[in-house]
Design an enzyme around this catalytic site. Sequence first.
Site, PDB file in Angstrom:
ATOM      1  N   ARG A  72      11.049   3.908   3.542  1.00  0.00           N
ATOM      2  CA  ARG A  72      10.681   2.917   4.575  1.00  0.00           C
ATOM      3  C   ARG A  72      11.949   2.152   4.941  1.00  0.00           C
ATOM      4  O   ARG A  72      12.719   1.760   4.060  1.00  0.00           O
ATOM      5  CB  ARG A  72       9.626   1.950   4.071  1.00  0.00           C
TER       6      ARG A  72
ATOM      7  N   HIS B 208       4.691   5.685  11.655  1.00  0.00           N
ATOM      8  CA  HIS B 208       4.216   5.546  10.270  1.00  0.00           C
ATOM      9  C   HIS B 208       3.279   6.728  10.024  1.00  0.00           C
ATOM     10  O   HIS B 208       2.059   6.579   9.938  1.00  0.00           O
ATOM     11  CB  HIS B 208       3.490   4.207  10.126  1.00  0.00           C
TER      12      HIS B 208
ATOM     13  N   ARG C 233       0.799  -1.219   0.000  1.00  0.00           N
ATOM     14  CA  ARG C 233       0.000   0.000   0.000  1.00  0.00           C
ATOM     15  C   ARG C 233       0.836   1.276   0.000  1.00  0.00           C
ATOM     16  O   ARG C 233       0.595   2.193  -0.783  1.00  0.00           O
ATOM     17  CB  ARG C 233      -0.923   0.082   1.230  1.00  0.00           C
ATOM     18  N   THR C 234       1.781   1.362   0.921  1.00  0.00           N
ATOM     19  CA  THR C 234       2.448   2.651   1.109  1.00  0.00           C
ATOM     20  C   THR C 234       3.237   3.024  -0.147  1.00  0.00           C
ATOM     21  O   THR C 234       3.105   4.129  -0.679  1.00  0.00           O
ATOM     22  CB  THR C 234       3.360   2.600   2.343  1.00  0.00           C
TER      23      THR C 234
ATOM     24  N   LYS D 138      25.378  -3.636  -0.593  1.00  0.00           N
ATOM     25  CA  LYS D 138      26.857  -3.577  -0.651  1.00  0.00           C
ATOM     26  C   LYS D 138      27.412  -2.796   0.528  1.00  0.00           C
ATOM     27  O   LYS D 138      28.603  -2.538   0.609  1.00  0.00           O
ATOM     28  CB  LYS D 138      27.294  -2.900  -1.952  1.00  0.00           C
TER      29      LYS D 138
HETATM   30  N1   CP Z   1      -0.371  -0.073   5.800  1.00  0.00           N
HETATM   31  C1   CP Z   1       0.839  -0.338   5.282  1.00  0.00           C
HETATM   32  O1   CP Z   1       1.870   0.264   5.662  1.00  0.00           O
HETATM   33  O2   CP Z   1       0.834  -1.296   4.310  1.00  0.00           O
HETATM   34  P1   CP Z   1       2.102  -1.759   3.493  1.00  0.00           P
HETATM   35  O3   CP Z   1       3.056  -2.419   4.455  1.00  0.00           O
HETATM   36  O4   CP Z   1       1.584  -2.694   2.437  1.00  0.00           O
HETATM   37  O5   CP Z   1       2.743  -0.532   2.898  1.00  0.00           O
END
Ligand code: CP
Length: 306
Positions: free
Chosen positions: A101, A129, A51-52, A80
């Site tokens: 991320r 998040h 999603r993100t 590396k």
């Molecule tokens: N909600 C969320 O962070 O989903 P993903 O891990 O798929 O990005």
Amino acid sequence: MRHLISPLDFNVEETNSLLDLAEKIITDPSAFKNVCNGKKLATLFYEPSTRTRLSFEAAMLNLGGSVLGFSSADSSSAAKGESVADTIRVISSYADICAMRHPKEGAPMVASQYSRIPVINAGDGGHNHPTQTLTDLLTIKQLKGRLTDLKIGLCGDLKFGRTVHSLISSLSRYEGISFVMISPEELKLPDYIKHEVLEEKGIPYKEVTNLEEVMPDLDVLYMTRVQRERFFNEEDYIRLKDIYILDKKKMAHAGKDMLVMHPLPRVNEITTEVDDDPRAVYFKQAEYGVYVRMALILTLLEMEVQ
Ligand code: CP
């Protein structure tokens, strides 16, 4: 230049403006289709995501911009041994904004210290998040019509669940919010959030283990996955993974307007039979993630919006 590293990097007024912009986009998405022509978003994902990452990419494409990036540490020079600081110095020459991320708490913050472009924290370990939180706030605002005077139940892995940590920090700034934390002893909310956020601000909360008992009082039930990737010990994960399973029978305890939210991905914690219940809004929630990320990109790039 601004970054979004913590959910509190935007104050309440700025958060509300961003949500207003997201709602404007929902009303007329075509009005925004060329706003980011010529701009590039880099997605630097050292941890898996559906999603993100893809909603960030969809958001930039919807705005007329382009995207580049990597979707795993293994497919980047992190494999590396390259540091986050060196990577972001380089990416600053390739893109106008980036979403990162990383499994290590604080990695996006380190990146922001070396970056010449806005850095967005797209999830750092078990810490924060913030863009999921913006998605959650937009979902609640759209479907409940307010962000005040709500009793929010948070259920599952409250220890490692970064979405929960960010949501508590952010919602605690609105009037009339109270929380019910539903988790086993081993997955309780970390003390630092209880002390530094809830108790510091005098936010009412209680901790329980039984889900059905509290459901009748909730305005929102926010389910979470028990996060296998954060456990040190597989046996503990197996023992705890199915501790809460929301099914049709349990939904009978909920009020007719209670929203069931989940940041997704889900594993077993909500049975698929709940998906057709009009109170189950987790797929709608994922859709709102695109609009809120469009609003965030516009805000951080300081794009003029009529
Ligand atoms: N909600 C969320 O962070 O989903 P993903 O891990 O798929 O990005």
